[in-house]
Design an enzyme around this catalytic site. Structure first.
Site, PDB file in Angstrom:
ATOM      1  N   ASP A  68       0.901  -1.094  -0.117  1.00 17.10           N
ATOM      2  CA  ASP A  68      -0.088  -0.079  -0.030  1.00 17.10           C
ATOM      3  C   ASP A  68       0.843   1.028   0.085  1.00 17.10           C
ATOM      4  O   ASP A  68       0.973   1.843   0.854  1.00 17.10           O
ATOM      5  CB  ASP A  68      -0.951   0.104   1.074  1.00 17.10           C
ATOM      6  CG  ASP A  68      -1.990   1.005   1.103  1.00 17.10           C
ATOM      7  OD1 ASP A  68      -2.219   1.773  -0.008  1.00 17.10           O
ATOM      8  OD2 ASP A  68      -2.298   1.723   2.183  1.00 17.10           O
ATOM      9  N   LYS A  70       0.305   3.615  -2.616  1.00 22.08           N
ATOM     10  CA  LYS A  70      -0.538   4.812  -3.231  1.00 22.08           C
ATOM     11  C   LYS A  70       0.337   5.403  -4.046  1.00 22.08           C
ATOM     12  O   LYS A  70       0.581   6.621  -4.187  1.00 22.08           O
ATOM     13  CB  LYS A  70      -1.051   5.803  -2.162  1.00 22.08           C
ATOM     14  CG  LYS A  70      -1.941   4.996  -1.124  1.00 22.08           C
ATOM     15  CD  LYS A  70      -2.605   5.965  -0.325  1.00 22.08           C
ATOM     16  CE  LYS A  70      -3.277   5.356   0.923  1.00 22.08           C
ATOM     17  NZ  LYS A  70      -2.742   4.407   1.445  1.00 22.08           N
ATOM     18  N   VAL A  74       4.799  10.274 -12.488  1.00 24.44           N
ATOM     19  CA  VAL A  74       4.837  10.372 -13.931  1.00 24.44           C
ATOM     20  C   VAL A  74       4.374   8.920 -14.362  1.00 24.44           C
ATOM     21  O   VAL A  74       4.894   7.991 -13.836  1.00 24.44           O
ATOM     22  CB  VAL A  74       6.034  10.665 -14.759  1.00 24.44           C
ATOM     23  CG1 VAL A  74       6.354  10.536 -16.333  1.00 24.44           C
ATOM     24  CG2 VAL A  74       6.687  11.928 -14.304  1.00 24.44           C
ATOM     25  N   ARG A 182     -13.946   0.023  12.096  1.00 29.33           N
ATOM     26  CA  ARG A 182     -13.926   0.122  13.625  1.00 29.33           C
ATOM     27  C   ARG A 182     -15.027  -0.669  14.390  1.00 29.33           C
ATOM     28  O   ARG A 182     -16.247  -0.333  14.323  1.00 29.33           O
ATOM     29  CB  ARG A 182     -13.937   1.697  13.948  1.00 29.33           C
ATOM     30  CG  ARG A 182     -12.814   2.539  13.552  1.00 29.33           C
ATOM     31  CD  ARG A 182     -11.704   2.230  14.134  1.00 29.33           C
ATOM     32  NE  ARG A 182     -10.411   3.017  13.592  1.00 29.33           N
ATOM     33  CZ  ARG A 182      -9.828   2.803  12.651  1.00 29.33           C
ATOM     34  NH1 ARG A 182      -9.745   1.749  11.992  1.00 29.33           N
ATOM     35  NH2 ARG A 182      -8.614   3.437  12.446  1.00 29.33           N
ATOM     36  N   GLN A 190      -9.772   8.531  11.198  1.00 29.54           N
ATOM     37  CA  GLN A 190     -10.770   8.091  10.103  1.00 29.54           C
ATOM     38  C   GLN A 190     -12.115   8.649  10.444  1.00 29.54           C
ATOM     39  O   GLN A 190     -12.912   8.491  11.448  1.00 29.54           O
ATOM     40  CB  GLN A 190     -10.783   6.618  10.378  1.00 29.54           C
ATOM     41  CG  GLN A 190      -9.324   5.701  10.110  1.00 29.54           C
ATOM     42  CD  GLN A 190      -9.003   5.786   8.722  1.00 29.54           C
ATOM     43  OE1 GLN A 190      -9.513   6.530   7.746  1.00 29.54           O
ATOM     44  NE2 GLN A 190      -8.171   4.746   8.174  1.00 29.54           N
ATOM     45  N   ARG A 211      -5.232  -0.300  13.794  1.00 32.74           N
ATOM     46  CA  ARG A 211      -5.315  -0.004  15.219  1.00 32.74           C
ATOM     47  C   ARG A 211      -5.828  -0.958  16.124  1.00 32.74           C
ATOM     48  O   ARG A 211      -5.715  -1.207  17.159  1.00 32.74           O
ATOM     49  CB  ARG A 211      -5.479   1.657  15.203  1.00 32.74           C
ATOM     50  CG  ARG A 211      -4.493   2.512  14.920  1.00 32.74           C
ATOM     51  CD  ARG A 211      -4.954   3.759  14.851  1.00 32.74           C
ATOM     52  NE  ARG A 211      -5.293   4.199  13.520  1.00 32.74           N
ATOM     53  CZ  ARG A 211      -5.319   5.523  12.959  1.00 32.74           C
ATOM     54  NH1 ARG A 211      -5.142   6.553  13.812  1.00 32.74           N
ATOM     55  NH2 ARG A 211      -6.004   5.563  11.876  1.00 32.74           N
TER      56      ARG A 211
END
Length: 236
Positions: A68, A70, A74, A182, A190, A211
């Site tokens: 992950d 992200k 370019v 959660r 969040q 978490r």
């Protein structure tokens, strides 16, 4: 909303290994043992210098790896970065960019799968408007998902709140990965969150949990509780 039925239930929980160094990452992996088989390795761990070493160790242990990062750059650079990650045997790779970036990622994915980031779960409608998006969150997520599929991507990262629109408005083959889970009332950064049960009822294929497991008094027990909730949710 149905999820993809062929995914092993145990792999639907992706644990976000968001820790600053390899020592703490390995300790958590040992603690979680057989309770977790799918790990997300993100930006914090990437900067620790042990990212690829840990990815290789997880692969060797029979675990699945979600890179992950992200990627946003370019298009040609994104394509080459995806090719590098694919050679490490990672399953999912996230790309957060426009059409040309997504197309290059898809063209270089090898055996990996590309997930387009839609709208971060730490953003709400007000945040998106402040960033210049003059549209509803659900409309933005759906538009990005449709483009991603058309460009050869495999799925999206999206809040479970938008999963019903994705299931109703895109190809059933779309992989929907939902962070922001959660199990209890949420007090952190969040904003677009929901429970394990609601995420799968809405159409999630995978959930990402960090978490609530990492910071639990007994992380292994917390992970197993979530695995139990997943099994119950997909069997209903």
């Amino acid at each position: 909303m149905p999820t993809t039925p062929t995914i092993d239930a145990h792999e639907r929980l992706i644990f976000a290994l968001d820790v600053p160094d390899a020592e703490r990452a390995r300790a958590l992996i040992r603690t979680l043992g057989d309770h977790v088989s799918h790990y997300k390795l993100g930006l914090e761990l990437f900067l620790s210098g042990a990212y690829f070493e840990l990815a290789d160790e997880l692969n060797a242990a029979g675990k699945r790896v979600f890179a992950d990062l992200k990627l946003f750059d370019v298009p040609a650079t994104v394509g080459r970065a995806v090719a590098q990650l694919s050679r490490r045997g990672v399953d999912f790779i996230t790309v957060h960019g426009q059409d040309a970036m997504l197309a290059e990622a898809a063209a270089n994915k090898g055996h990996s799968r590309i997930l387009a980031v839609t709208a971060l779960t730490s953003l709400d409608q007000g945040d998106l408007e402040a960033l210049g998006f003059a549209c509803d969150v659900a409309d933005l997520v759906l538009s990005r998902a449709r483009r991603a599929l058309a460009l050869g991507c495999d799925g999206v990262v999206s809040s479970g709140l938008e999963a019903p629109a994705l299931r109703a408005g895109t190809d059933p083959a779309l992989v929907v990965v939902c962070p922001g889970i959660r199990p209890v009332a949420n007090t952190d950064d969040q904003k677009r969150t929901l429970s394990v049960e609601q995420a799968f009822a809405n159409g999630a294929d995978y959930i990402v949990v960090g978490r609530p497991i990492r910071d639990a008094e007994d992380p292994a027990a917390a992970a197993e509780t979530i695995q139990t909730q997943i099994r119950a949710a997909i069997d209903t």
